[in-house]
Design a protein around this motif. Structure first.
Motif, PDB file in Angstrom:
ATOM      1  N   UNK A  39     -31.352  33.537  25.541  1.00 44.47           N
ATOM      2  CA  UNK A  39     -32.090  33.348  26.795  1.00 44.47           C
ATOM      3  C   UNK A  39     -33.337  32.514  26.531  1.00 44.47           C
ATOM      4  N   UNK A  40     -34.066  32.836  25.467  1.00 46.94           N
ATOM      5  CA  UNK A  40     -35.284  32.085  25.138  1.00 46.94           C
ATOM      6  C   UNK A  40     -34.951  30.640  24.769  1.00 46.94           C
ATOM      7  N   UNK A  41     -33.851  30.445  24.087  1.00 48.74           N
ATOM      8  CA  UNK A  41     -33.405  29.105  23.716  1.00 48.74           C
ATOM      9  C   UNK A  41     -33.130  28.294  24.982  1.00 48.74           C
ATOM     10  N   UNK A  42     -32.415  28.893  25.911  1.00 46.58           N
ATOM     11  CA  UNK A  42     -32.159  28.222  27.188  1.00 46.58           C
ATOM     12  C   UNK A  42     -33.435  28.008  27.970  1.00 46.58           C
ATOM     13  N   UNK A  43     -34.330  28.989  27.938  1.00 46.37           N
ATOM     14  CA  UNK A  43     -35.613  28.880  28.636  1.00 46.37           C
ATOM     15  C   UNK A  43     -36.426  27.717  28.079  1.00 46.37           C
ATOM     16  N   UNK A  44     -36.339  27.507  26.778  1.00 50.49           N
ATOM     17  CA  UNK A  44     -37.021  26.379  26.131  1.00 50.49           C
ATOM     18  C   UNK A  44     -36.600  25.066  26.801  1.00 50.49           C
ATOM     19  N   UNK A  45     -35.303  24.868  26.965  1.00 44.38           N
ATOM     20  CA  UNK A  45     -34.820  23.631  27.587  1.00 44.38           C
ATOM     21  C   UNK A  45     -35.122  23.620  29.089  1.00 44.38           C
ATOM     22  N   UNK A  46     -34.965  24.766  29.734  1.00 40.45           N
ATOM     23  CA  UNK A  46     -35.247  24.884  31.167  1.00 40.45           C
ATOM     24  C   UNK A  46     -36.703  24.546  31.469  1.00 40.45           C
ATOM     25  N   UNK A  51     -42.609  20.862  22.660  1.00 38.93           N
ATOM     26  CA  UNK A  51     -43.620  21.905  22.450  1.00 38.93           C
ATOM     27  C   UNK A  51     -43.948  22.625  23.752  1.00 38.93           C
ATOM     28  N   UNK A  52     -43.928  21.907  24.868  1.00 35.47           N
ATOM     29  CA  UNK A  52     -44.204  22.538  26.160  1.00 35.47           C
ATOM     30  C   UNK A  52     -43.137  23.586  26.478  1.00 35.47           C
ATOM     31  N   UNK A  53     -41.887  23.227  26.274  1.00 32.82           N
ATOM     32  CA  UNK A  53     -40.797  24.170  26.542  1.00 32.82           C
ATOM     33  C   UNK A  53     -40.864  25.392  25.654  1.00 32.82           C
ATOM     34  N   UNK A  54     -41.180  25.157  24.369  1.00 33.36           N
ATOM     35  CA  UNK A  54     -41.279  26.286  23.445  1.00 33.36           C
ATOM     36  C   UNK A  54     -42.448  27.197  23.829  1.00 33.36           C
ATOM     37  N   UNK A  55     -43.590  26.598  24.128  1.00 27.41           N
ATOM     38  CA  UNK A  55     -44.777  27.373  24.502  1.00 27.41           C
ATOM     39  C   UNK A  55     -44.529  28.150  25.788  1.00 27.41           C
ATOM     40  N   UNK A  56     -43.933  27.492  26.762  1.00 25.80           N
ATOM     41  CA  UNK A  56     -43.644  28.149  28.041  1.00 25.80           C
ATOM     42  C   UNK A  56     -42.673  29.309  27.846  1.00 25.80           C
ATOM     43  N   UNK A  57     -41.632  29.080  27.058  1.00 22.71           N
ATOM     44  CA  UNK A  57     -40.648  30.143  26.811  1.00 22.71           C
ATOM     45  C   UNK A  57     -41.316  31.338  26.148  1.00 22.71           C
TER      46      UNK A  57
END
Length: 171
Positions: A39-46, A51-57
């Protein structure tokens, strides 16, 4: 190799690694929580990748998990007297808090917080033992799984980029 194919190869290979990690070396600490990582991996791309996707996730899902813990604690405590409505009211209050918190830029991606809320709720029920549910005890394994998944998002991007560059260099 096209960027499309490179990402597919990267994600496919790393999915094997992620699943193995949760199934073998991390199985005792993160029992059955590979799904939270995905879920977090998908959230990263979503959430825009990089870095923004990783931080947001990580930030959103961790915040959502904290709200989820509070909701489950409330469900088992102060809201328990509501009977069949305890769960729905706890979830409603959690959703309310998540939406209010989206005013904070780091928590602006509401779905990331919702994923975290759902992940800790699932982990709480999955990890419930003879003593019953322990949402506080499920929090750290959930957050660690979120971080691992978000890191896999970054790694899958980097690997896909490397595969794309290697193919371009070989043309």
């Amino acid at each position: 190799m096209s960027a499309y194919l490179a990402l597919a190869v990267s994600v496919g290979l790393l999915a094997v690694v992620d699943t193995w990690l949760f199934g073998v070396p991390l199985a005792g600490f993160l029992p059955g929580l590979v799904w939270v990582s995905f879920i977090a991996w998908g959230c990263h791309f979503h959430s825009g990748a990089g870095m923004k996707g990783m931080t947001t996730a990580i930030a959103g899902m961790t915040f959502g998990a904290a709200v989820g813990v509070a909701a489950i604690v409330a469900l088992m405590g102060p809201l328990a007297g509501l009977g069949d409505f305890a769960g729905p009211v706890a979830v409603g209050l959690g959703a309310f808090v998540i939406c209010l918190a989206s005013k904070i830029p780091l928590l602006a991606t509401i779905p990331a917080s919702v994923y975290g809320f759902a992940a800790v709720a699932g982990a709480t029920f999955l990890m419930a033992g003879e003593e019953g549910m322990d949402p506080v005890g499920a929090f750290v394994p959930t957050v660690v799984s979120v971080i691992i998944g978000a890191l896999f998002g970054i790694v899958s991007e980097k690997l896909a980029g490397a595969l794309t560059k290697e193919a371009a260099a070989g043309d």
